[in-house]
Design a protein around this motif. Structure first.
Motif, short mmCIF file in Angstrom:
data_model
loop_
_atom_site.label_atom_id
_atom_site.label_comp_id
_atom_site.label_asym_id
_atom_site.label_seq_id
_atom_site.Cartn_x
_atom_site.Cartn_y
_atom_site.Cartn_z
N ILE A 102 -9.60 26.41 9.99
CA ILE A 102 -9.86 26.56 8.56
C ILE A 102 -11.10 25.80 8.13
CG2 ILE A 102 -8.24 24.68 7.95
CD1 ILE A 102 -7.58 26.21 5.39
N GLY A 103 -11.43 24.72 8.82
CA GLY A 103 -12.56 23.88 8.37
C GLY A 103 -13.85 24.12 9.13
N ALA A 104 -13.86 25.09 10.06
CA ALA A 104 -15.03 25.24 10.94
C ALA A 104 -16.30 25.57 10.18
CB ALA A 104 -14.75 26.32 11.99
N GLU A 105 -16.15 26.23 9.02
CA GLU A 105 -17.34 26.63 8.27
C GLU A 105 -18.16 25.41 7.81
OE1 GLU A 105 -14.59 28.15 5.17
OE2 GLU A 105 -16.06 27.45 3.75
N HIS A 106 -17.55 24.25 7.80
CA HIS A 106 -18.26 23.07 7.27
C HIS A 106 -19.01 22.29 8.34
CE1 HIS A 106 -16.22 23.93 3.59
NE2 HIS A 106 -15.04 23.80 4.14
N ILE A 107 -18.76 22.62 9.62
CA ILE A 107 -19.39 21.83 10.68
C ILE A 107 -20.88 22.12 10.75
CG2 ILE A 107 -19.37 21.27 13.14
CD1 ILE A 107 -16.43 22.23 13.20
N GLY A 108 -21.24 23.41 10.72
CA GLY A 108 -22.66 23.79 10.81
C GLY A 108 -23.51 23.13 9.73
N PRO A 109 -23.15 23.30 8.46
CA PRO A 109 -23.97 22.69 7.40
C PRO A 109 -24.14 21.17 7.56
CG PRO A 109 -22.47 24.28 6.44
CD PRO A 109 -22.11 24.17 7.90
N GLN A 110 -23.07 20.48 7.93
CA GLN A 110 -23.22 19.03 8.06
C GLN A 110 -24.07 18.68 9.27
OE1 GLN A 110 -22.67 17.73 5.53
NE2 GLN A 110 -20.89 18.66 4.57
N ALA A 111 -24.00 19.51 10.31
CA ALA A 111 -24.86 19.27 11.47
C ALA A 111 -26.32 19.47 11.09
CB ALA A 111 -24.46 20.20 12.61
N GLN A 112 -26.59 20.52 10.30
CA GLN A 112 -27.98 20.78 9.88
C GLN A 112 -28.50 19.64 9.00
OE1 GLN A 112 -26.47 24.62 9.63
NE2 GLN A 112 -26.80 23.89 11.70
N ARG A 113 -27.61 19.08 8.21
CA ARG A 113 -28.02 17.97 7.33
C ARG A 113 -28.07 16.66 8.09
NH1 ARG A 113 -23.40 20.04 3.33
NH2 ARG A 113 -24.52 21.87 2.55
N ASN A 114 -27.30 16.59 9.17
CA ASN A 114 -27.10 15.35 9.92
C ASN A 114 -26.45 14.29 9.05
OD1 ASN A 114 -27.05 14.03 12.32
ND2 ASN A 114 -29.16 13.29 12.21
N LEU A 115 -25.34 14.68 8.46
CA LEU A 115 -24.57 13.77 7.62
C LEU A 115 -24.09 12.59 8.46
CD1 LEU A 115 -23.09 13.39 4.83
CD2 LEU A 115 -21.10 14.40 5.97
N ASN A 116 -24.27 11.39 7.94
CA ASN A 116 -23.96 10.20 8.72
C ASN A 116 -22.49 9.81 8.62
OD1 ASN A 116 -24.22 7.94 10.25
ND2 ASN A 116 -25.55 6.84 8.84
N VAL A 117 -21.63 10.62 9.23
CA VAL A 117 -20.21 10.28 9.31
C VAL A 117 -19.74 10.47 10.75
CG1 VAL A 117 -19.80 11.05 6.93
CG2 VAL A 117 -19.29 12.60 8.83
N THR A 118 -18.62 9.86 11.08
CA THR A 118 -18.06 9.99 12.42
C THR A 118 -16.74 10.73 12.33
OG1 THR A 118 -19.05 7.88 12.98
CG2 THR A 118 -17.35 8.70 14.46
N ALA A 119 -16.67 11.86 13.01
CA ALA A 119 -15.44 12.65 12.99
C ALA A 119 -14.67 12.44 14.28
CB ALA A 119 -15.77 14.13 12.80
N VAL A 120 -13.44 11.97 14.16
CA VAL A 120 -12.57 11.80 15.33
C VAL A 120 -11.59 12.96 15.31
CG1 VAL A 120 -10.94 10.28 16.49
CG2 VAL A 120 -12.83 9.30 15.15
N ILE A 121 -11.77 13.87 16.24
CA ILE A 121 -10.99 15.11 16.23
C ILE A 121 -9.91 15.05 17.29
CG2 ILE A 121 -11.07 17.63 16.40
CD1 ILE A 121 -12.56 16.20 13.98
N MET A 122 -8.67 15.16 16.84
CA MET A 122 -7.53 15.10 17.76
C MET A 122 -7.12 16.52 18.12
SD MET A 122 -5.83 11.99 15.72
CE MET A 122 -7.14 12.01 14.51
N ASP A 123 -7.43 16.90 19.36
CA ASP A 123 -7.20 18.27 19.82
C ASP A 123 -5.93 18.29 20.65
OD1 ASP A 123 -7.26 20.79 20.89
OD2 ASP A 123 -9.31 20.66 21.68
N ASN A 124 -4.91 18.98 20.12
CA ASN A 124 -3.68 19.13 20.91
C ASN A 124 -3.41 20.58 21.24
OD1 ASN A 124 -2.92 20.07 18.46
ND2 ASN A 124 -1.37 18.51 18.04
N GLY A 125 -4.36 21.45 20.91
CA GLY A 125 -4.24 22.86 21.29
C GLY A 125 -3.10 23.59 20.64
N VAL A 126 -2.65 23.09 19.49
CA VAL A 126 -1.51 23.73 18.84
C VAL A 126 -1.42 23.23 17.40
CG1 VAL A 126 0.25 21.97 19.39
CG2 VAL A 126 0.91 24.39 19.25
N TYR A 127 -0.79 24.04 16.52
CA TYR A 127 -0.45 23.53 15.20
C TYR A 127 0.90 22.83 15.33
CZ TYR A 127 -4.19 26.10 12.85
OH TYR A 127 -5.41 26.54 12.43
N GLY A 128 0.88 21.50 15.30
CA GLY A 128 2.11 20.75 15.56
C GLY A 128 3.00 20.63 14.34
N LEU A 129 2.39 20.19 13.22
CA LEU A 129 3.18 19.88 12.03
C LEU A 129 3.93 21.10 11.51
CD1 LEU A 129 3.77 17.44 10.22
CD2 LEU A 129 1.82 18.09 8.82
#
Lengths: 288, 572
Positions: A102-129
């Motif tokens: 759902i949030g993938a559309e926001h990655i490109g724009p922030q990469a182009q801007r080089n927004l100075n934040v750190t994203a810690v992405i927890m990949d479990n390959g499934v919707y757990g909750l």
């Protein structure tokens, strides 16, 4: 419940990878404060929706500010916080569903801007909750509650995607490697630009990949994770692609753009050159 | 013969032919001469081509509607002539570009080769001034009005200014000469009455932006969308310098959440959009309400739903805005009714957002946003800046504990908490417990009480039946009301731009009326349905053509409704 708040009514399952990520984030924030002489309240943790987003409530020790927003919008919120207050240390915590679907559309724009934040992405390959639905990184053929006859899509390859989007710092790790992960998050926070630390953080209930990741000699399983060799040139995008495309899951810094200049730096430079008009001058410019 | 008090000119042709420029230049000329002037434009959603028209209304008193019948139609092509000739009043004039096409003449259909005459001055872009010269002759304006305007407009301190001024003045003169040959005029426009105070010539969108600047906006994030884009353009140019930021987002979803992030970080933040963008922003606005973060959202309404009518006007977002998000929400809404009110609405929205720590929607409209008008210079001194109640105590603060508003911690300062879009406990941690959902829901609604400071208009308050427009329909309704009163009609008048919460005293007055007639530009009768839900006997007069009400038509419909009597009373 959490240590600091008995009223809080959420818990991770036993063995959840997110416990390790939390420890690593706590270490990284401690190290960041020690190194920069900043206070806990100078960090804002922006959390996505899902098991991983609850990180922001589970953090122990000195408390940073937190924002637990809406599904998929960690980056837009983080963008607003960081650009409003470039002095703050902004960390995003989100899962593969929140960040890559759902949030993938926001990655490109922030990469182009080089927004100075750190994203810690927890990949479990499934919707757990939401109890075990297919996510962008779920393997083809997997049986989940929404792919009862096997997943038809090919899984997304996030590490290559980050490079293609133009993310200026890309690292990969595994939740059980707490110290390595803490170091990578710290490197990400020090990086002047958009940093993504992509973590394999298994869901012990719906997609337990601990054994697959670290391997199991008794079961004859070779480890899926492998350490990026020390001679890897993380400044080279070509070398980074090569690492990201290799089989298995690389551990370490894949890419670090040495020429990275963050958006807030560039905005600050522009702001110094600007000649803002006062409200009075603006109104007067419309005088009849 | 009595002097004219009103002069309405329509320029019609194809997009790209400069109709809007001509209309604005005429309005500005009149404004500089001391008149009250406004423009109205409607065009298709394309860059060049398509039937476009723009209208200027010049008046000796302030008016807020484009006017009904045309005194002059300036036709740039045959289609425009055919399409608009029916709206020219008896005795009015049609001027057409005889260099481009020919029409069967007649006393009041006059050829004017304005392109050719313009070019003959040596300035290929002077044709509008030919037309303006002709128009000023028709209403017996002194030459000075136009030459003053031209001199002001083209003296920009650039090389070549002198030549541009000369050629434009010459073009104006040529237009006058042509009109003089026709042997008639429309009747002298009464001279303007002396003005009180200084005036500015602005569009509604600019007034909104200026209001935000007056309220000391820090951060603006927006995404291009008609007809709200000019606010983004204004901000990109003017909201600059240290501590200020204007940014074009990648979508409305990004824009709203970024604005919320900035608000959370202690800044005054705003975004502006139109219908489709408002739909995309709905979840974010709910987040602002839920996590209690100040935010100003401007919705410049256009025809909806979906992509709808991007360049036409409508007042059909009220219900959407009021209950913008899923769940229990009730958005504070300020809907300006004039260009001048656009300024004060935006400024007041920031006050509200800071005061109750949540989202405020400013409902503007295409017809206001694109209207260029001279208005009294906004009174910056009247804009009182509302300071956010910031938490400055010790750590361990319970941000959401109070039954109502509580001081807000700002990152970097004490009182670290989690701003949460999930239901939360006093600390901000997620909870599903009934008691907390009940406590927090009541807390969020209780804060609306802080916003009951709205003002309102009331005329003939003893009348049991009142006319109560909202938003941009105020202008036509004001004129219709005046007409009806002149005819001896018994009718009261109420108006406010504070639609939610309504000023409590106004609501009380309305509840005692036998009938409240609400003219509005939508199919559903949206505002009257809101009023009925509040216990007011309200009924709408609707129109959904993409165009504003015409004064005469509206007056007739109100009169017809009054004739039906209040025995057909609305039940609530």
């Amino acid at each position: 419940m959490s240590k600091k708040n008995p009223e809080y009514d959420f818990a991770w399952c036993p063995g959840c990878g997110d416990f390790g990520v939390r420890r690593a984030l706590e270490f990284a924030l401690r190290d960041w404060m020690n190194e920069t002489r900043r206070r806990p309240e100078d960090t804002v943790v922006v959390a996505g929706i899902g098991c991983s987003g609850n990180m922001v409530h589970m953090l122990e020790g000195p408390q940073p500010f937190g924002f637990h927003g809406i599904h998929g919008r960690t980056l837009p919120i983080a963008f607003g916080v960081k650009m409003a207050r470039p002095d703050l240390n902004v960390v995003v915590v989100a899962g593969d569903g929140d960040f890559l679907s759902i949030g993938a559309e926001h990655i490109g724009p922030q990469a182009q801007r080089n927004l100075n934040v750190t994203a810690v992405i927890m990949d479990n390959g499934v919707y757990g909750l939401t109890k075990g639905q297919s996510s962008p990184t779920t393997e083809t053929g997997s049986i989940t509650s929404t792919t009862p006859f096997g997943k038809l899509e090919v899984p997304m390859r996030p590490l290559e995607m980050y490079l293609t989007w133009g993310v200026s710092f890309v690292a990969s790790c595994y939740s059980s490697r707490v110290k390595d992960l803490a170091r990578l998050i710290m490197e990400g926070m020090k990086h002047p630009g958009f940093a993504v630390v992509h973590v394999q953080s298994p869901c012990t209930t719906y997609n337990d990949t601990h054994d697959i990741l670290k391997g199991d000699i008794k079961k004859g399983l070779a480890p899926k994770i492998w350490d990026i060799p020390p001679d890897h040139d993380a400044a080279s995008l070509e070398a980074a692609y090569e690492v990201a495309r290799s089989p298995g899951i690389p551990m370490g810094i894949i890419y670090r753009n040495p020429k990275s200049a963050s958006l807030d730096q560039r905005v600050a430079e522009l702001a110094l050159k600007a000649k803002p008009k006062s409200v009075q001058e603006l109104v007067d410019s419309y005088l009849v | 013969m009595a002097k004219r008090r009103d002069f309405i000119v329509r320029f019609a042709g194809e997009g790209g032919q400069g109709m809007v420029t001509a209309a604005e230049a005429l309005a500005q000329t009149a404004a500089q001469a001391g008149y009250h002037a406004l423009t109205f434009a409607t065009f298709p959603s394309q860059i060049i081509g398509g039937p476009t028209w723009a209208q200027t209304r010049i008046s000796t008193a302030p008016v807020h509607s484009p006017g009904d019948e045309l005194d002059v139609l300036v036709a740039f092509n045959r289609e425009a002539y055919e399409e608009h000739r029916g709206e020219v009043r008896h005795g009015g004039v049609i001027i057409y570009d005889s260099g481009a096409f020919q029409l069967e003449g007649g006393d009041h259909v006059q050829p004017l080769p304005f392109e050719e005459l313009g070019k003959s001055t040596g300035n290929a872009r002077a044709s509008n001034m030919v037309v303006l010269g002709t128009l000023s002759y028709l209403v017996a304006w002194p030459e000075k009005y136009l030459t003053d305007f031209i001199t002001n407009r083209f003296s920009r301190g650039r090389p070549g200014d002198e030549e541009v001024v000369r050629s434009n003045i010459q073009a104006g003169g040529l237009g006058r000469q042509e009109a003089a040959k026709w042997g008639f005029a429309l009747g002298e426009l009464a001279p303007p009455s002396p003005r009180q105070g200084q005036q500015v010539f602005v569009k509604g969108n600019e007034a909104v932006a200026l209001g935000a600047m007056a309220a000391d906006i820090d951060v603006y994030v927006g995404y291009p969308i008609s007809p709200a884009t000019p606010i983004l353009v204004f901000m990109e140019r003017n909201l600059v310098g240290p501590g200020k930021l204007a940014y074009q987002a990648s979508s409305e979803i990004e824009a709203i959440n970024a604005a919320i992030g900035a608000g959370y970080a202690g800044k005054k933040a705003m975004t502006a959009t139109s219908g489709p963008g408002l739909s995309l922003m709905s979840e974010g606005i709910g987040l602002s309400w839920m996590s209690e973060i100040p935010l100003v959202v401007v919705d410049v309404q256009r025809g909806g739903p979906a992509t709808g009518l991007p360049t036409k006007t409508e007042q059909s977002d009220l219900l959407a805005a009021l209950n913008i998000a899923h769940g229990d929400v009730r958005m504070p809404i300020i809907a300006p009714g004039t260009v001048e009110e656009c300024f004060y609405a935006a400024a007041h929205a920031f006050k509200w957002a800071e005061r109750y720590q949540g989202p405020v929607v400013v409902l503007s409209e295409m017809v206001l946003a694109e209207r260029a008008q001279n208005i009294p210079k906004p009174d910056l001194g009247s804009v009182v800046l509302e300071k956010r109640v910031v938490y400055r105590g010790a750590d361990g603060y319970l941000r959401y504990e109070e039954p109502g508003l509580s001081p807000m911690p700002v990152p970097g300062g004490p009182g670290a908490y989690v701003a949460n879009g999930s239901e939360h406990d006093p600390m901000g941690d997620t909870t599903h417990r009934s008691n907390w959902h009940q406590h927090m829901t009541e807390r969020r609604f209780r804060k609306l009480k802080l916003l009951e400071d709205g003002t309102y208009e009331s005329l003939n308050p003893d009348e049991p039946v009142v006319l109560m427009p909202w938003g941009g329909t105020k202008g036509p309704a004001q004129e219709a009301y005046k007409l009806l009163l002149e005819q001896g009609t018994k009718l009261g008048w109420n108006y406010t731009m504070f639609l939610n919460p309504l000023p409590p005293r106004l609501l009380d007055e309305l509840r005692h009326k036998e009938l409240v007639i609400v003219p509005e530009l939508n199919y559903l009768g949206q505002f009257s349905s809101v009023l009925r839900s509040l216990g007011v006997r309200a009924e709408s007069i609707t129109q959904y053509t993409g165009l504003p009400f015409k004064v005469r038509e509206l007056a007739d419909r109100i009169a017809a409704r009054l004739q039906a009597g209040v025995k057909e009373r609305v039940t609530v």
